[in-house]
Design a protein around this motif. Structure first.
Motif, PDB file in Angstrom:
ATOM      1  N   CYS A  60       0.832  -1.202   0.000  1.00  0.00           N
ATOM      2  CA  CYS A  60       0.000   0.000   0.000  1.00  0.00           C
ATOM      3  C   CYS A  60       0.862   1.246   0.000  1.00  0.00           C
ATOM      4  O   CYS A  60       1.890   1.300   0.672  1.00  0.00           O
ATOM      5  CB  CYS A  60      -0.922   0.003   1.220  1.00  0.00           C
ATOM      6  SG  CYS A  60      -2.076   1.391   1.168  1.00  0.00           S
ATOM      7  N   LYS A  62      -0.167   4.132   1.083  1.00  0.00           N
ATOM      8  CA  LYS A  62      -0.673   5.092   2.058  1.00  0.00           C
ATOM      9  C   LYS A  62      -0.282   4.721   3.483  1.00  0.00           C
ATOM     10  O   LYS A  62       0.252   3.658   3.752  1.00  0.00           O
ATOM     11  CB  LYS A  62      -2.188   5.238   1.910  1.00  0.00           C
ATOM     12  CG  LYS A  62      -2.544   5.857   0.559  1.00  0.00           C
ATOM     13  CD  LYS A  62      -4.024   5.986   0.376  1.00  0.00           C
ATOM     14  CE  LYS A  62      -4.551   7.250   1.030  1.00  0.00           C
ATOM     15  NZ  LYS A  62      -5.988   7.432   0.697  1.00  0.00           N
ATOM     16  N   ASN A  63      -0.593   5.647   4.366  1.00  0.00           N
ATOM     17  CA  ASN A  63      -0.096   5.522   5.730  1.00  0.00           C
ATOM     18  C   ASN A  63      -1.162   5.773   6.787  1.00  0.00           C
ATOM     19  O   ASN A  63      -0.883   6.378   7.833  1.00  0.00           O
ATOM     20  CB  ASN A  63       1.045   6.519   5.927  1.00  0.00           C
ATOM     21  CG  ASN A  63       2.356   5.787   6.118  1.00  0.00           C
ATOM     22  OD1 ASN A  63       2.364   4.696   6.714  1.00  0.00           O
ATOM     23  ND2 ASN A  63       3.447   6.358   5.658  1.00  0.00           N
ATOM     24  N   CYS A  64      -2.368   5.305   6.529  1.00  0.00           N
ATOM     25  CA  CYS A  64      -3.476   5.490   7.468  1.00  0.00           C
ATOM     26  C   CYS A  64      -3.049   5.063   8.876  1.00  0.00           C
ATOM     27  O   CYS A  64      -2.441   4.004   9.042  1.00  0.00           O
ATOM     28  CB  CYS A  64      -4.676   4.678   6.994  1.00  0.00           C
ATOM     29  SG  CYS A  64      -5.087   4.987   5.267  1.00  0.00           S
ATOM     30  N   TYR A  66      -4.477   3.858  11.365  1.00  0.00           N
ATOM     31  CA  TYR A  66      -5.135   2.725  12.038  1.00  0.00           C
ATOM     32  C   TYR A  66      -4.767   1.379  11.453  1.00  0.00           C
ATOM     33  O   TYR A  66      -5.054   0.340  12.027  1.00  0.00           O
ATOM     34  CB  TYR A  66      -6.665   2.902  11.954  1.00  0.00           C
ATOM     35  CG  TYR A  66      -7.131   3.349  10.575  1.00  0.00           C
ATOM     36  CD1 TYR A  66      -7.333   2.428   9.559  1.00  0.00           C
ATOM     37  CD2 TYR A  66      -7.315   4.700  10.280  1.00  0.00           C
ATOM     38  CE1 TYR A  66      -7.724   2.834   8.290  1.00  0.00           C
ATOM     39  CE2 TYR A  66      -7.709   5.120   9.009  1.00  0.00           C
ATOM     40  CZ  TYR A  66      -7.906   4.179   8.026  1.00  0.00           C
ATOM     41  OH  TYR A  66      -8.275   4.589   6.774  1.00  0.00           O
ATOM     42  N   CYS A  67      -4.145   1.373  10.275  1.00  0.00           N
ATOM     43  CA  CYS A  67      -4.107   0.151   9.470  1.00  0.00           C
ATOM     44  C   CYS A  67      -2.783  -0.600   9.578  1.00  0.00           C
ATOM     45  O   CYS A  67      -1.707  -0.016   9.425  1.00  0.00           O
ATOM     46  CB  CYS A  67      -4.376   0.509   8.012  1.00  0.00           C
ATOM     47  SG  CYS A  67      -4.337  -0.911   6.918  1.00  0.00           S
ATOM     48  N   ILE A  69      -1.399  -2.611   7.543  1.00  0.00           N
ATOM     49  CA  ILE A  69      -0.565  -2.782   6.346  1.00  0.00           C
ATOM     50  C   ILE A  69      -0.164  -1.427   5.771  1.00  0.00           C
ATOM     51  O   ILE A  69       0.218  -1.317   4.612  1.00  0.00           O
ATOM     52  CB  ILE A  69      -1.241  -3.673   5.277  1.00  0.00           C
ATOM     53  CG1 ILE A  69      -2.548  -3.068   4.759  1.00  0.00           C
ATOM     54  CG2 ILE A  69      -1.511  -5.059   5.840  1.00  0.00           C
ATOM     55  CD1 ILE A  69      -3.089  -3.782   3.519  1.00  0.00           C
ATOM     56  N   ARG A  70      -0.235  -0.390   6.579  1.00  0.00           N
ATOM     57  CA  ARG A  70       0.196   0.949   6.144  1.00  0.00           C
ATOM     58  C   ARG A  70       1.647   0.877   5.687  1.00  0.00           C
ATOM     59  O   ARG A  70       2.449   0.058   6.174  1.00  0.00           O
ATOM     60  CB  ARG A  70       0.024   1.963   7.279  1.00  0.00           C
ATOM     61  CG  ARG A  70       0.854   1.659   8.502  1.00  0.00           C
ATOM     62  CD  ARG A  70       0.330   2.426   9.716  1.00  0.00           C
ATOM     63  NE  ARG A  70       0.380   3.864   9.529  1.00  0.00           N
ATOM     64  CZ  ARG A  70       1.440   4.630   9.781  1.00  0.00           C
ATOM     65  NH1 ARG A  70       2.572   4.086  10.237  1.00  0.00           N
ATOM     66  NH2 ARG A  70       1.396   5.915   9.591  1.00  0.00           N
ATOM     67  N   GLY A 106      -4.111  -3.027  -1.252  1.00  0.00           N
ATOM     68  CA  GLY A 106      -3.615  -1.728  -0.817  1.00  0.00           C
ATOM     69  C   GLY A 106      -3.770  -0.708  -1.935  1.00  0.00           C
ATOM     70  O   GLY A 106      -3.945  -1.061  -3.102  1.00  0.00           O
ATOM     71  N   GLU A 107      -3.720   0.562  -1.582  1.00  0.00           N
ATOM     72  CA  GLU A 107      -3.929   1.608  -2.579  1.00  0.00           C
ATOM     73  C   GLU A 107      -2.639   1.919  -3.322  1.00  0.00           C
ATOM     74  O   GLU A 107      -1.652   2.325  -2.717  1.00  0.00           O
ATOM     75  CB  GLU A 107      -4.447   2.899  -1.916  1.00  0.00           C
ATOM     76  CG  GLU A 107      -5.869   2.777  -1.428  1.00  0.00           C
ATOM     77  CD  GLU A 107      -6.548   4.132  -1.191  1.00  0.00           C
ATOM     78  OE1 GLU A 107      -7.386   4.186  -0.289  1.00  0.00           O
ATOM     79  OE2 GLU A 107      -6.247   5.112  -1.904  1.00  0.00           O
TER      80      GLU A 107
HETATM   81 FE1  SF4 Z   1      -5.013   2.920   4.390  1.00  0.00          FE
HETATM   82 FE2  SF4 Z   1      -6.248   0.974   2.969  1.00  0.00          FE
HETATM   83 FE3  SF4 Z   1      -3.578   1.322   2.763  1.00  0.00          FE
HETATM   84 FE4  SF4 Z   1      -4.609   0.328   4.989  1.00  0.00          FE
HETATM   85  S1  SF4 Z   1      -4.666  -0.649   2.989  1.00  0.00           S
HETATM   86  S2  SF4 Z   1      -3.016   1.954   4.821  1.00  0.00           S
HETATM   87  S3  SF4 Z   1      -6.587   1.416   5.128  1.00  0.00           S
HETATM   88  S4  SF4 Z   1      -5.169   2.813   2.167  1.00  0.00           S
END
Ligand code: SF4
Ligand code: 5AD
Ligand code: FES
Length: 359
Positions: A60, A62-64, A66-67, A69-70, A106-107
């Motif tokens: 992924c 991104k770095n959310c 809560y997640c 797999i960030r 993941g994004e």
């Molecule tokens: Fe954010 Fe989705 Fe990546 Fe998790 S998988 S960090 S929720 S974008």
């Protein structure tokens, strides 16, 4: 204060009324669930549709906060299924008469990724004679990419807003151009314009979140006129920034209860949409997903990711079915759904009735 029974008789709820419903206890809570169960039965029946879930990669960009797999989590063991593995999973769904699959990952953005998904969409359609419905859940993309994927055969898209409150959004995401609240909103509008059935959702029980936020989330979904929803409890993960706030969270059971009430109230507000019974419900209660089906949800996403990878798609702790294979979940869910008094809508797309009504 007017009694809950009177609120339940209304066609539209105010923010205050939603908050009352979300806070209901004892007989009031039972009345809410009885009402939402009835509305479900009358509007979408007692058929549960399957969406075989392929978690094809945990890489992924991104770095959310809560997640699990960030991008910033160096402890996550990264994987990416091969195209053949993905197609094999889709074939399993097809042969099991699941009707639909969801490609989730993941994004990532870029031409290579776009092309890969495009190719996979064509091949899944081919292997199933056009019969498998395909939902995508791969995050924010440009309008053009959404259009290409729609043309390649995807017809539903899931993009959770995570929280519809801008301020809360930025407490659970970094404040940078990679995590723009406005862009996420725009993506939802773009998906809708492109012609997709659009699903969104939120996490329930986040740090800093109040029932007022949650009431706002439900009103947001109503205003956006969504076709589908997937929402479930937030579950803290040790390798994420929000772990720090774990002592401020509602107890797990309370988060679970609030998630059920969110589903029930949404069913009352949007009678003909599809509502998924989120896997995270089962991370808290062993029969959590069945409970959600009873009081309003009508969609289940059996995991069909090859077993060896499942443990690595760990968004949150205690995720169920990580030791299972696709066939285990199939048998398990068949038994569970029959016990919950529902029937399985095999071999059907089970599209959102709401989508049909608005077109
Ligand atoms: Fe954010 Fe989705 Fe990546 Fe998790 S998988 S960090 S929720 S974008
Ligand atoms: N707890 C519950 N749900 C989570 N998600 C990500 N991390 C967590 C967590 N810690 C959800 C997000 C995302 C979906 C794929 O998983 O809502 O959209
Ligand atoms: Fe996966 Fe029960 S649904 S084992």
């Amino acid at each position: 204060m007017i009694p809950i029974s009177e609120i339940l008789n209304k066609d539209n709820f105010s923010r205050e009324e939603i908050i009352r419903l979300l806070a209901s206890e004892n007989e009031d809570r039972s009345a809410l669930f009885a009402c939402s169960a009835k509305v479900k039965e009358e509007n979408v029946g007692n058929i549960v549709y399957f969406r075989g879930l392929i978690e094809f990669s945990n890489i992924c960009g991104k770095n959310c906060f809560y997640c699990g797999i960030r991008k910033g989590n160096k402890r996550a063991n990264r994987y990416n299924l091969t195209d053949d593995e993905i197609l094999e999973a889709a074939r399993f769904a097809y042969e099991s008469n699941y009707g639909s699959v969801v490609l989730q990952g993941g994004e990532l953005e870029g031409e290579a990724f776009t092309l890969r998904i495009e190719r996979l969409l064509h091949r899944i359609k081919e292997l199933s004679d056009g019969r498998l419905g395909i939902t995508l859940s791969v995050g924010e993309q440009t309008r053009e990419v959404y259009r290409r994927w729609y043309e390649a055969g995807a017809h539903r898209y899931l993009l959770r807003i995570e929280s519809s409150d801008r301020e809360l959004y930025y407490k659970i995401h970094p404040r940078d151009k990679n995590h723009s609240f406005e862009r996420r909103l725009q993506a939802l509008y773009d998906l809708r314009d492109t012609g997709y059935q659009v699903g969104t959702g939120v996490m329930i029980g986040l740090p800093f979140q109040t029932t007022d936020h949650l009431a706002g989330d439900l009103l947001f979904m109503k205003a956006l006129d969504i076709d589908m929803c997937g929402m479930g409890p937030y579950i803290e993960h040790a390798d994420t920034p929000l772990w720090e706030y774990r002592d401020q969270l509602l107890p797990l059971e309370a988060r679970f209860d609030l998630a059920l009430k969110m589903i029930a109230v949404l069913r009352l507000m949007m009678k003909t949409i599809n509502i998924a019974s989120a896997t995270a419900l089962q991370a808290i209660d062993p029969i959590g997903r069945e409970k959600a089906l009873k009081i309003g949800a009508n969609i289940i996403m059996p995991n069909i990711t090859p077993g060896v990878y499942r443990d690595d798609y760990k968004l949150y702790e205690n995720k169920p079915c990580t030791d299972e294979e696709a066939a285990d979940c199939k048998n398990c869910l068949e038994a569970r759904i029959h016990m919950s008094g529902n029937k399985i809508g095999y071999d059907q797309w089970g599209d959102s009735l709401h989508f049909k009504e608005r077109n």
